[in-house]
Design an enzyme around this catalytic site. Sequence first.
Site, PDB file in Angstrom:
ATOM      1  CE1 TYR A  39      -3.841   2.372   0.675  1.00 47.98           C
ATOM      2  CE2 TYR A  39      -2.300   3.412   2.202  1.00 47.98           C
ATOM      3  CZ  TYR A  39      -3.482   3.448   1.477  1.00 47.98           C
ATOM      4  OH  TYR A  39      -4.294   4.543   1.546  1.00 47.98           O
TER       5      TYR A  39
ATOM      6  CE  LYS B 152      -3.724   4.803  -1.998  1.00 48.30           C
ATOM      7  NZ  LYS B 152      -4.765   5.293  -2.936  1.00 48.30           N
TER       8      LYS B 152
END
Length: 667
Positions: free
Chosen positions: A573, A577
């Site tokens: 994650y 991002k």
Amino acid sequence: MVHGRFLISPAESRERFLPNKQNWHECHKTARVTVGLGVQKGSGALSEKKSSGDWVGSSRRGDMPGGDTMGCVIPASQALWLGRKEERKQEASECLAGQMEKAAPDAQHLADMWQEPGGETPMGSIAENLLKAQEIALNDPRVPEQLKNYLQKALLVALGLDPYLVAMATSKRKVSPAHGSRDAGGTKARVKPLQEDTSGCLNGKLIKQNDKMAPSHIFRMFIHLIRARKILLIGKLKGYSILAIAEELPDDGKIFACAEVPYLGVNSQEAFDYSSDGEKISMRVGPIADTLEALHAEDEHFDIVFIDADQRNAVNYYSFVMDNHLLRMDGVICVENTLMKGQVYLENISEENVLAVRKLNAVINSDPRVEQIILPVQSGLSVIRRIPVPPDAVIESKVLIRDDVFWGYNKNRILDRLRLDDKVAYVTGGGQGIGRAFAHALGEAGAKVAVVDLVLAKAEAVVCELNLKGIKSIALAADVSKPEDVQRIVDTIVARWGTIDIACNNAGINMNSASEDTSLEEWDKTFNVNLRGLFLCCQAAGRIMLNQGYGKIINTASMASLIVPHPQKQLAYNASKAGVVKLTQTLGTEWIDRGVKVNCISPGIVDTPLIHSPELQPLVQRWLADIPAARLARVTDLQAAVVYLASEASDYMTGHNLVIEGGQSLW
């Protein structure tokens, strides 16, 4: 007398205060009188030139309570006699108190109001004559009781105290999510008395009852008040009145006038052709139901809708406008002829048109989505607005330099620059959480919104919410990691609304695991949605925007692109991002010179239902200790940011990562 104010007749004012004919005509031309409720005694609203007999009124600020009232020019024949004798005032008070004691509980209040100056109007003259007629009737035993009752009812109407007006003036109500224009669902309404002056005055502007242009005066005032740009007229209105309304609209304003058959005369059409404002008017002739269907299919949206109640299907037209969201969220519906020249008050009437108007008034009054008030001007004018109340007004500061800061860039004030009227937007991951908040924010700012989600039912639920607000929206299902799905949603939106102005790429997933335990499948799945899917959306929407020379792309990144959140472990994650931020910066610099701005928002830890899961709930207190704001972010904390980045107000911003995390990345 109007709303409890005693007046003298034009003949009497002429006889008492204008000694010669010359002075009468001069004063008739030039007298200025401040018209309104509650003029202060001795305020200077009128003053007397004893030498000439002329009466001169004042429209100075401060003449009225609050110090800011509108002055208007009226003939001196309608000027109020402020110098009337005490016995005349006492006579008026006793007359009203005596005759109204049984009929109205606030008679004494009205009697007290008689002591204050007001302004003569046709309605005031009617009320005064009715009082005289009633006095004669009460003192004559030969007058039938039925005639006395009718005189009393007529007097109540003239005073604005008629129960019908009060019942039809709805106030705020509790709104149930499930409602319809035909079924109030037992919703209770609190009734408020009619506060407007029944004289035909609106906001202090005198409207003479026999003035054929009066409707356009009122409509133009509404246009100014709500800054309308697009108007729908349903039914007949004089050609010159339509043109007068068009003159009040901005250059990009538009009027759609709908009628069953052509009704404009040669003179009106010539006026349209001659005036530059005639280009703002689109005449739609044919069955009105078909015209409304066509406007709905074209996804037209109106700031003001005018409906003539004196037509067979007025109820259906009102219902169609509300049910199909032709009225903007903060728009206004104005219905003419809702009192049918007083015929709606009559009992045992069987005329079809009058019964139809009564039905229309009742339907509107029972609609929990709106509140209405009926103004007894002309043949009755109902003003209807959606609930809740429109946004708060802006207080302007006084400045000296009259530049773009003073006038607003392109003559648009700052809040207008944040408006997204008629823009087309989509939000991926829009069925819940941050995406749902973004969809509401963009829609409230004026955009049409396509809600995209992996699960269609979630997107449809959000669209249902938006529809309740009058926001144009559609629901689409897509897996953003699949190129064919992304292209399909883009093609669908362009086919429906013609373009894409705002792309809000918000879809994302997070699968927590320690780095040594992160599988390739987990890595790929996270990147497929968070970075690959976002790239596909940027590319597909970007092609549309580059072709039209304008567009806004807003990507959802994360605070995790700046710091490593802990104690949770989320390698895939965090890395995805960080990639979103770098992709945003790259596209932002590549495309800005072709009119497309690309930015991203990096939220902190947002309080969504996921946070309250058994796996994450124990971590909340640890997170709070790392946040200077001492709370988690709310989805509503992000809404203004997405509207700003989507609006023209951010046209000089590109490649920016807007961090909204309560200061967490600074510790």
